[in-house]
Design an enzyme around this catalytic site. Sequence first.
Site, PDB file in Angstrom:
ATOM      1  N   ARG A 162     -20.245 127.183  19.863  1.00 42.46           N
ATOM      2  CA  ARG A 162     -20.702 127.579  18.524  1.00 42.46           C
ATOM      3  C   ARG A 162     -19.508 127.844  17.588  1.00 42.46           C
ATOM      4  O   ARG A 162     -19.501 128.801  16.822  1.00 42.46           O
ATOM      5  CB  ARG A 162     -21.573 128.840  18.589  1.00 42.46           C
ATOM      6  CG  ARG A 162     -22.884 128.680  19.343  1.00 42.46           C
ATOM      7  CD  ARG A 162     -23.841 127.744  18.612  1.00 42.46           C
ATOM      8  NE  ARG A 162     -25.191 127.851  19.123  1.00 42.46           N
ATOM      9  CZ  ARG A 162     -25.654 127.197  20.179  1.00 42.46           C
ATOM     10  NH1 ARG A 162     -24.877 126.365  20.855  1.00 42.46           N
ATOM     11  NH2 ARG A 162     -26.908 127.354  20.565  1.00 42.46           N
ATOM     12  N   SER A 237     -31.084 131.337  17.236  1.00 39.36           N
ATOM     13  CA  SER A 237     -30.364 132.430  17.906  1.00 39.36           C
ATOM     14  C   SER A 237     -29.629 133.256  16.858  1.00 39.36           C
ATOM     15  O   SER A 237     -28.786 132.713  16.141  1.00 39.36           O
ATOM     16  CB  SER A 237     -29.316 131.883  18.863  1.00 39.36           C
ATOM     17  OG  SER A 237     -29.890 131.058  19.828  1.00 39.36           O
ATOM     18  N   GLU A 333     -24.418 135.205  15.488  1.00 40.17           N
ATOM     19  CA  GLU A 333     -24.111 133.779  15.368  1.00 40.17           C
ATOM     20  C   GLU A 333     -24.322 133.324  13.924  1.00 40.17           C
ATOM     21  O   GLU A 333     -23.641 132.433  13.434  1.00 40.17           O
ATOM     22  CB  GLU A 333     -25.032 132.989  16.309  1.00 40.17           C
ATOM     23  CG  GLU A 333     -24.625 131.546  16.480  1.00 40.17           C
ATOM     24  CD  GLU A 333     -25.778 130.645  16.848  1.00 40.17           C
ATOM     25  OE1 GLU A 333     -26.307 129.975  15.942  1.00 40.17           O
ATOM     26  OE2 GLU A 333     -26.156 130.609  18.023  1.00 40.17           O
TER      27      GLU A 333
HETATM   28  N1  EPU Z   1     -33.591 135.297  28.668  1.00 41.86           N
HETATM   29  C1  EPU Z   1     -34.268 136.499  28.847  1.00 41.86           C
HETATM   30  N2  EPU Z   1     -35.013 136.986  27.798  1.00 41.86           N
HETATM   31  C2  EPU Z   1     -35.099 136.346  26.608  1.00 41.86           C
HETATM   32  C3  EPU Z   1     -34.393 135.139  26.434  1.00 41.86           C
HETATM   33  C4  EPU Z   1     -33.649 134.628  27.477  1.00 41.86           C
HETATM   34  O1  EPU Z   1     -34.221 137.093  29.906  1.00 41.86           O
HETATM   35  O2  EPU Z   1     -35.811 136.858  25.736  1.00 41.86           O
HETATM   36  C5  EPU Z   1     -32.856 134.717  29.810  1.00 41.86           C
HETATM   37  C6  EPU Z   1     -33.624 133.530  30.392  1.00 41.86           C
HETATM   38  O3  EPU Z   1     -34.556 133.925  31.334  1.00 41.86           O
HETATM   39  C7  EPU Z   1     -32.526 132.705  31.011  1.00 41.86           C
HETATM   40  C8  EPU Z   1     -31.344 132.963  30.092  1.00 41.86           C
HETATM   41  O4  EPU Z   1     -31.645 134.158  29.371  1.00 41.86           O
HETATM   42  O5  EPU Z   1     -32.181 133.201  32.294  1.00 41.86           O
HETATM   43  C9  EPU Z   1     -31.047 131.817  29.156  1.00 41.86           C
HETATM   44  O6  EPU Z   1     -32.168 131.578  28.307  1.00 41.86           O
HETATM   45  P1  EPU Z   1     -32.405 130.189  27.544  1.00 41.86           P
HETATM   46  O7  EPU Z   1     -32.277 129.041  28.495  1.00 41.86           O
HETATM   47  O8  EPU Z   1     -33.645 130.312  26.744  1.00 41.86           O
HETATM   48  O9  EPU Z   1     -31.160 130.024  26.612  1.00 41.86           O
HETATM   49  P2  EPU Z   1     -30.350 131.063  25.716  1.00 41.86           P
HETATM   50  O10 EPU Z   1     -29.005 131.263  26.327  1.00 41.86           O
HETATM   51  O11 EPU Z   1     -31.175 132.258  25.439  1.00 41.86           O
HETATM   52  C10 EPU Z   1     -29.192 129.122  24.327  1.00 41.86           C
HETATM   53  C11 EPU Z   1     -28.911 128.816  22.890  1.00 41.86           C
HETATM   54  C12 EPU Z   1     -30.159 128.280  22.191  1.00 41.86           C
HETATM   55  C13 EPU Z   1     -30.587 127.017  22.920  1.00 41.86           C
HETATM   56  C14 EPU Z   1     -30.863 127.381  24.396  1.00 41.86           C
HETATM   57  C15 EPU Z   1     -31.211 126.183  25.226  1.00 41.86           C
HETATM   58  C16 EPU Z   1     -27.149 130.349  22.222  1.00 41.86           C
HETATM   59  C17 EPU Z   1     -26.797 131.544  21.411  1.00 41.86           C
HETATM   60  N3  EPU Z   1     -28.428 130.007  22.201  1.00 41.86           N
HETATM   61  O12 EPU Z   1     -30.156 130.197  24.355  1.00 41.86           O
HETATM   62  O13 EPU Z   1     -29.771 127.904  20.872  1.00 41.86           O
HETATM   63  O14 EPU Z   1     -31.754 126.452  22.336  1.00 41.86           O
HETATM   64  O15 EPU Z   1     -29.666 127.959  24.984  1.00 41.86           O
HETATM   65  O16 EPU Z   1     -30.068 125.399  25.452  1.00 41.86           O
HETATM   66  O17 EPU Z   1     -26.282 129.750  22.849  1.00 41.86           O
HETATM   67  C18 EPU Z   1     -29.765 128.421  18.532  1.00 41.86           C
HETATM   68  O18 EPU Z   1     -28.542 128.349  18.586  1.00 41.86           O
HETATM   69  O19 EPU Z   1     -30.364 128.672  17.464  1.00 41.86           O
HETATM   70  C19 EPU Z   1     -30.538 128.263  19.770  1.00 41.86           C
HETATM   71  C20 EPU Z   1     -31.851 128.465  19.803  1.00 41.86           C
END
Ligand code: EPU
Length: 337
Positions: A162, A237, A333
């Site tokens: 990012r 995010s 972010e």
């Molecule tokens: N998780 C939780 N609770 C939540 C959300 C997530 O426990 O409310 C846990 C999930 O269970 C999982 C881990 O966190 O173990 C990762 O969750 P997820 O795969 O949904 O991805 P993320 O790290 O929360 C990132 C990006 C998203 C992108 C997703 C999928 C960042 C800041 N965010 O989210 O990007 O869509 O991966 O690749 O890196 C964005 O930038 O606007 C965005 C949505």
Amino acid sequence: MQIQNNISLKPYNTFGIDVKAKHFVSVNTVDELRTIFTSEKFPKKFILGGGSNMLLTKDIDALVIHLNLKGKNILSQTNNDVKIEAKAGENWHEFVLWTLDKNFGGLENLSLIPGNVGTSPIQNIGAYGVELKDVFSSCNALNLDTLEVENFTKDACDFGYRNSIFKQHAKGKYIITSVIFNLTAKQHNLNTNYGAITSELENMNIEQPTIQDVSKAVISIRQSKLPDPKEIGNSGSFFKNPVIDKDDFLKLQANFPDMPHYTVSQTQIKIPAGWLIEQAGFKGKTFKNYGVHKKQALVLVNYGGASGNDILKLSQLIQETVSRIFGINIEAEVNIV
Ligand code: EPU
């Protein structure tokens, strides 16, 4: 070019915050941009792309320049490689669908990300195992001192998680006018290893997915977890996933054995901020007309009529609480304006 006064920016930011621009102009060409930057009439200027990565907390006392540069075309095509240029004002997802319609591969995992093409390199957008840098060839950007368009190669952009040069020392000095992508024409490299994609393709009963199938899977996952900005104001995010020292992680893991984590390097571990925020008790919490999304704690939402400051204060409360419980600082972010 028509300059308007006292225009609401509500339709121009995905959070749907109702602040005003003192002056507003929508720009269709690089020459129009040059004219604006040569004129001394409006000394204060503010650049607005897709408005998908900003939280507006006050009226903008400047000329707000809405980048509306449109156009997408195939620059070259050899056997399996195709180079595409898209102008900065193209909507990101419509552009992704256009490439998929032509059966060009590379952007399918990045389906349905809000915002415009021109802002995609600034924060190196990423989702489901792919980042912009993986398909990026170069971008053209107007140097605001010389008013010449310069080409930035992938190396010059210095992409990180990012992050890019446009968030660091080139910040405020350039306007990205178009982006050039390296896509595939036939032998596509599918990225289906991300857990949620694998299981979504299984649900869809697809064993040998096409790039269009991967896009459909991503769209379905995003629609199930992330609010549609057209219905509920949000900016994706709100926070970045924090990266911490492995030693600190090992100490934390003793207390929180279920903490999800990804290895970044031998000494660094990335923790999902969504998990931290959920553990801190904020997931789905609603305050008046704003809150934390109920299906993804990383996303702050405006249910209608919230101010930028309401959301900013909530984000600060979340940061303080996460820091108190876990000793981890989570960074926004989105750009706070
Ligand atoms: N998780 C939780 N609770 C939540 C959300 C997530 O426990 O409310 C846990 C999930 O269970 C999982 C881990 O966190 O173990 C990762 O969750 P997820 O795969 O949904 O991805 P993320 O790290 O929360 C990132 C990006 C998203 C992108 C997703 C999928 C960042 C800041 N965010 O989210 O990007 O869509 O991966 O690749 O890196 C964005 O930038 O606007 C965005 C949505």
